[in-house]
Design an enzyme around this catalytic site. Structure first.
Site, PDB file in Angstrom:
ATOM      1  N   GLU A 117      82.164 -22.956  27.584  1.00  0.00           N
ATOM      2  CA  GLU A 117      82.757 -22.697  26.235  1.00  0.00           C
ATOM      3  C   GLU A 117      84.123 -23.254  26.170  1.00  0.00           C
ATOM      4  OE1 GLU A 117      80.651 -18.949  27.718  1.00  0.00           O
ATOM      5  OE2 GLU A 117      81.277 -20.679  28.697  1.00  0.00           O
ATOM      6  N   CYS A 142      81.617 -14.925  29.956  1.00  0.00           N
ATOM      7  CA  CYS A 142      82.092 -13.731  30.776  1.00  0.00           C
ATOM      8  C   CYS A 142      83.400 -13.114  30.296  1.00  0.00           C
ATOM      9  CB  CYS A 142      82.421 -14.609  32.105  1.00  0.00           C
ATOM     10  SG  CYS A 142      83.706 -15.829  31.990  1.00  0.00           S
ATOM     11  N   TRP A 202      49.832 -41.363  51.690  1.00  0.00           N
ATOM     12  CA  TRP A 202      50.172 -40.349  50.858  1.00  0.00           C
ATOM     13  C   TRP A 202      49.158 -39.570  49.940  1.00  0.00           C
ATOM     14  CZ3 TRP A 202      55.174 -39.265  51.043  1.00  0.00           C
ATOM     15  CH2 TRP A 202      56.206 -40.427  51.440  1.00  0.00           C
ATOM     16  N   ARG A 221      63.982 -31.567  44.347  1.00  0.00           N
ATOM     17  CA  ARG A 221      64.672 -31.523  44.985  1.00  0.00           C
ATOM     18  C   ARG A 221      66.237 -31.501  44.461  1.00  0.00           C
ATOM     19  NH1 ARG A 221      62.176 -35.749  49.296  1.00  0.00           N
ATOM     20  NH2 ARG A 221      60.356 -34.729  50.089  1.00  0.00           N
ATOM     21  N   ASP A 260      55.946 -36.176  60.307  1.00  0.00           N
ATOM     22  CA  ASP A 260      56.420 -36.844  58.939  1.00  0.00           C
ATOM     23  C   ASP A 260      57.626 -37.492  59.089  1.00  0.00           C
ATOM     24  OD1 ASP A 260      53.756 -36.084  58.040  1.00  0.00           O
ATOM     25  OD2 ASP A 260      54.782 -34.233  56.766  1.00  0.00           O
ATOM     26  N   ALA A 272      52.873 -19.525  55.298  1.00  0.00           N
ATOM     27  CA  ALA A 272      52.401 -18.259  55.350  1.00  0.00           C
ATOM     28  C   ALA A 272      53.603 -17.136  55.598  1.00  0.00           C
ATOM     29  CB  ALA A 272      51.345 -18.197  56.351  1.00  0.00           C
TER      30      ALA A 272
END
Length: 360
Positions: A55, A78, A173, A187, A203, A298
């Protein structure tokens, strides 16, 4: 002004906010537009922590034209003193007539108080324009404010038969170039990216945005054993910072080598996805991208550290009963207990398909 115009201007706020994608945490991404007599007279976005809010930049650009104008902002202004003064006071001092807000700020220091302050000053306030789009823009910020933990995103690529590598471990790939470009953008939008030791050994990833942005995420390695290659790309900390989270370790040549190269090593008695996420939120992370193998994925899912999933599916079949899959055992024995994604969106990247959805 019509509802359509309000929505158009709010979407412009979102566009402006995205100019600081990945750079504002722990703050949200915010854009602002000042409109006078149907014309845009000022725009701005929040570039990062400690710098003025959107702002303020928009009002500065508008100058005297802000008096009697409408200000659009995707997140409630805010009304408290933090690193910068309250935006509500800047809006009041500028003499704006109307403020259109995309969504209420969930931060308890704001959370409706900014809107109340503006209305008390005689400014007309409209709330909820393009609200869902505004929420999605800052979903990581909202999650962190409400839970005290970063927003977790699991990303993986698999073949049509559900493999993330061949039985020999080869994974380059699975997907095409356009899919990988999207991952680089993902990313760039995240604060940290997490992998396990197996991913480093197999990798040797770089885990950067590969030049699509000048922002690279904090690179995080989780390893109990600390058995890591001494020449991994992640140890080049001049490219991007790297942290290794591990158990208690004796002094070793590898440990000294990593420290000498600027790699931070954090030793934990209880190394879990939850303990790592707790550490990352203290570092100001809103969003954490999990690009790990099936076992760590997992663990992250089971511990509630994953809220969103990006699953790339390539039209390839490799077979192999021992070929790794994206998620290891979750102790689910009945299909009715399977974890379902909701708010599913399907994208296409040439021959690859991307499923984007949220875990309950």
């Amino acid at each position: 002004m019509t509802e359509d115009f309000d929505t158009l201007m709010m979407r412009r706020c979102i566009e402006l906010a995205k100019k600081a994608l990945g750079k504002t945490s722990p703050n949200p991404m915010v854009g602002a537009v000042v409109v006078k007599d149907g014309e845009v007279v000022g725009e701005g976005f929040h570039p990062g922590v400690g710098q003025p809010h959107a702002e303020v930049f928009a009002l500065q650009q508008a100058g005297e034209a802000a008096r009697g104008a409408t200000v659009y902002v995707n997140l409630e202004p805010c009304n408290h003193y933090g690193r910068t003064p309250p935006c509500t006071e800047a809006l009041i001092a500028a003499g704006v007539k109307r403020v259109v807000v995309g969504m209420i700020d969930p931060d308890e220091r704001v959370c409706g108080r900014g809107i109340e302050r503006l209305r008390a000053a005689g400014i007309e306030v409209k709330v909820g324009v393009a609200q869902e789009e505004c929420f999605r823009l800052n979903e990581a910020f909202v999650h962190r404010v409400k839970t005290g933990l970063p927003f977790g995103i699991l990303k993986y690529a698999m073949t049509l038969d559900g493999k993330i590598a061949t039985a020999t471990g080869d994974s380059k790939w699975i997907t095409g170039e356009s899919s990988r470009h999207f991952v680089h953008q993902l990313r760039a939008a995240c604060d940290a990216v997490v992998v396990g030791g197996n991913t480093i050994r197999r990798d040797n990833p770089l885990l950067t945005s590969h030049g699509v942005s000048d922002h690279n995420p904090l690179r995080v390695v989780m390893t109990r054993t600390f058995v890591l290659p001494p020449d991994a790309q992640l140890w080049h900390t001049e490219t991007a910072p790297t942290i290794v989270f591990t158990g208690k370790q004796e002094d070793s040549p590898l440990k000294q080598q990593l420290l000498a190269r600027g790699v931070e090593i954090v030793e934990m008695e209880d190394l879990t996805p939850s303990s790592v996420m707790a550490d990352l939120v203290r570092r100001g992370c809103n969003s954490v991208l999990w690009e790990c193998g099936g076992f760590l994925a997992a663990q992250a899912i089971a511990s509630g550290c994953v809220q969103k999933v990006y699953c790339f599916i390539a039209p390839k079949i490799v077979g192999g009963s021992n070929a790794p899959t994206p998620v290891a055992d979750l102790n689910i024995h009945s299909m009715q207990d399977a974890l379902s994604l909701h708010n599913l969106v399907v994208h296409r990247f040439h021959d690859d398909v991307l499923l984007e959805g949220y875990l309950s």
